[in-house]
Design a protein around this motif. Structure first.
Motif, PDB file in Angstrom:
ATOM      1  N   HIS A  77      34.865 -32.882  -1.889  1.00 54.28           N
ATOM      2  CA  HIS A  77      35.107 -32.067  -0.757  1.00 54.28           C
ATOM      3  C   HIS A  77      36.472 -32.603   0.067  1.00 54.28           C
ATOM      4  O   HIS A  77      37.215 -31.955   0.708  1.00 54.28           O
ATOM      5  N   ILE A  78      36.661 -34.028   0.190  1.00 59.61           N
ATOM      6  CA  ILE A  78      37.796 -34.548   0.710  1.00 59.61           C
ATOM      7  C   ILE A  78      39.147 -33.968   0.002  1.00 59.61           C
ATOM      8  O   ILE A  78      39.914 -33.791   0.824  1.00 59.61           O
ATOM      9  N   MET A  79      38.992 -33.937  -1.304  1.00 60.18           N
ATOM     10  CA  MET A  79      40.199 -33.627  -1.938  1.00 60.18           C
ATOM     11  C   MET A  79      40.718 -31.916  -1.551  1.00 60.18           C
ATOM     12  O   MET A  79      41.599 -31.919  -1.615  1.00 60.18           O
ATOM     13  N   MET A  80      39.312 -31.195  -0.920  1.00 62.08           N
ATOM     14  CA  MET A  80      39.967 -29.973  -0.732  1.00 62.08           C
ATOM     15  C   MET A  80      40.419 -29.535   0.870  1.00 62.08           C
ATOM     16  O   MET A  80      40.598 -28.789   1.293  1.00 62.08           O
ATOM     17  N   ILE A  81      40.669 -30.841   1.348  1.00 57.88           N
ATOM     18  CA  ILE A  81      41.218 -30.898   2.801  1.00 57.88           C
ATOM     19  C   ILE A  81      42.610 -30.585   2.826  1.00 57.88           C
ATOM     20  O   ILE A  81      43.477 -31.448   2.319  1.00 57.88           O
ATOM     21  N   THR A  82      43.076 -29.248   2.998  1.00 55.73           N
ATOM     22  CA  THR A  82      44.481 -29.153   3.019  1.00 55.73           C
ATOM     23  C   THR A  82      44.769 -28.035   4.281  1.00 55.73           C
ATOM     24  O   THR A  82      43.692 -27.765   4.853  1.00 55.73           O
ATOM     25  N   HIS A  88      43.206 -32.553  12.138  1.00 60.07           N
ATOM     26  CA  HIS A  88      42.175 -32.391  12.754  1.00 60.07           C
ATOM     27  C   HIS A  88      40.780 -32.538  11.938  1.00 60.07           C
ATOM     28  O   HIS A  88      39.972 -33.164  12.398  1.00 60.07           O
ATOM     29  N   MET A  89      40.922 -31.947  10.766  1.00 56.25           N
ATOM     30  CA  MET A  89      39.788 -32.016  10.019  1.00 56.25           C
ATOM     31  C   MET A  89      39.343 -33.503   9.483  1.00 56.25           C
ATOM     32  O   MET A  89      38.311 -33.557   9.390  1.00 56.25           O
ATOM     33  N   TRP A  90      40.468 -34.436   9.077  1.00 63.78           N
ATOM     34  CA  TRP A  90      40.366 -35.786   8.983  1.00 63.78           C
ATOM     35  C   TRP A  90      39.853 -36.456  10.242  1.00 63.78           C
ATOM     36  O   TRP A  90      39.041 -37.370   9.977  1.00 63.78           O
ATOM     37  N   ARG A  91      40.053 -36.232  11.174  1.00 61.45           N
ATOM     38  CA  ARG A  91      39.763 -36.776  12.402  1.00 61.45           C
ATOM     39  C   ARG A  91      38.202 -36.482  12.781  1.00 61.45           C
ATOM     40  O   ARG A  91      37.292 -37.237  13.164  1.00 61.45           O
ATOM     41  N   LEU A  92      37.833 -35.295  12.643  1.00 54.12           N
ATOM     42  CA  LEU A  92      36.469 -34.793  12.613  1.00 54.12           C
ATOM     43  C   LEU A  92      35.588 -35.536  11.854  1.00 54.12           C
ATOM     44  O   LEU A  92      34.614 -36.089  11.972  1.00 54.12           O
TER      45      LEU A  92
END
Length: 264
Positions: A77-82, A88-92
């Motif tokens: 799921h982390i690999m899909m953060i783009t 903001h998604m990383w901070r959340l």
């Protein structure tokens, strides 16, 4: 992980013995905690600033357990953060994991059993906290920019003040030089007036002397004519001729030779 390293370094640079003593205790306790933390992964030390070493430690610990599948799922799921909102998604995600990891009590303050009690995740609180943090960052950035602008304005103002001081000094110097020139001109003007007055007085004296001389010459001419008439009439002729000869030769008249008067 919590950003304490930079703070500790700044506090050490203050050269305060009391603060340094507390920092030494903090560093000692932190090293003890790091050693205990590394033992959980059967390692002597885990560099929390090295992502490869941390990933290797997690994989070693979870490879033989049931949590490995969840770890893989989390990585997937982390690999899909783009995308544009990646930061903001990383901070959340960071805030959510912090809240889950640090949550060891329920709302009543009792020890939390993760197997029998659900975790409480307050997303609204996390989002609000993130918004406040962003606002704080913006305020700090704005404050830094304003401070820089203020320093630049102070520098410009100081430069203008120095320029004004230089111009004021130059103005005073010019004014002093001008006063000297004016005093010199006034002195020369007074001297010129005195010279003209003396010239005028000498001219007046010369005119008076010339008039006196012309008067005396006229009187002498008249006397000569009178004596000539007396000599011609025979009255005391010899005395008249002698006096006339003396007058013509300049005798008895201040040694001025006789010359017939000519009108200028």
């Amino acid at each position: 992980m919590l950003g304490l390293g930079n703070i500790v370094d700044k506090l050490y640079r203050q050269n305060n013995q009391l603060v340094a003593r507390h920092l030494d205790f903090f560093v000692t306790q932190r090293r003890s905690d790091e050693e205990a933390f590394a033992k959980r992964f059967e390692m002597s030390h885990v560099d929390v600033r090295n992502p490869q070493q941390m990933l290797k430690a997690l994989e070693k610990r979870l490879a033989t357990g049931v949590s490995y599948q969840h770890f893989l799922s989390l990585m997937q799921h982390i690999m899909m953060i783009t995308g544009d909102h990646e930061q903001h998604m990383w901070r959340l995600l960071d805030k959510l994991v912090q809240q889950v990891v640090l949550q060891d009590q329920d709302e009543d303050g009792k020890p939390l059993d993760p197997d029998g009690q659900p975790l409480v995740i307050n997303v609204d609180q996390i989002v609000t906290q993130m918004a406040k943090e962003e606002e704080l960052v913006e305020l700090r950035t704005s404050n830094a920019a304003n401070s820089t602008a203020l320093e630049e304005t102070k520098a410009k103002l100081g430069k203008k003040e120095r320029e004004c001081e230089v111009r004021t000094t130059e103005k005073d110097d010019i004014k002093a030089a001008l006063n000297k020139v004016m005093q010199k001109l006034e002195k020369e003007n007074n001297a010129l007036k005195d010279s003209r007055q003396k010239e005028k007085d000498l001219t007046t004296q010369l005119e008076e002397a010339r008039a006196q001389l012309e008067k005396e010459l006229a009187e002498r001419q008249q006397l000569i004519e009178t004596l000539e008439k007396s000599a011609q009439s025979g009255d005391s002729r010899e005395a008249a001729e002698k006096l006339l000869a003396d007058l013509k030769a300049g005798g008895g008249g201040g040694g001025v030779p006789y010359e017939p008067y000519r009108q200028q």
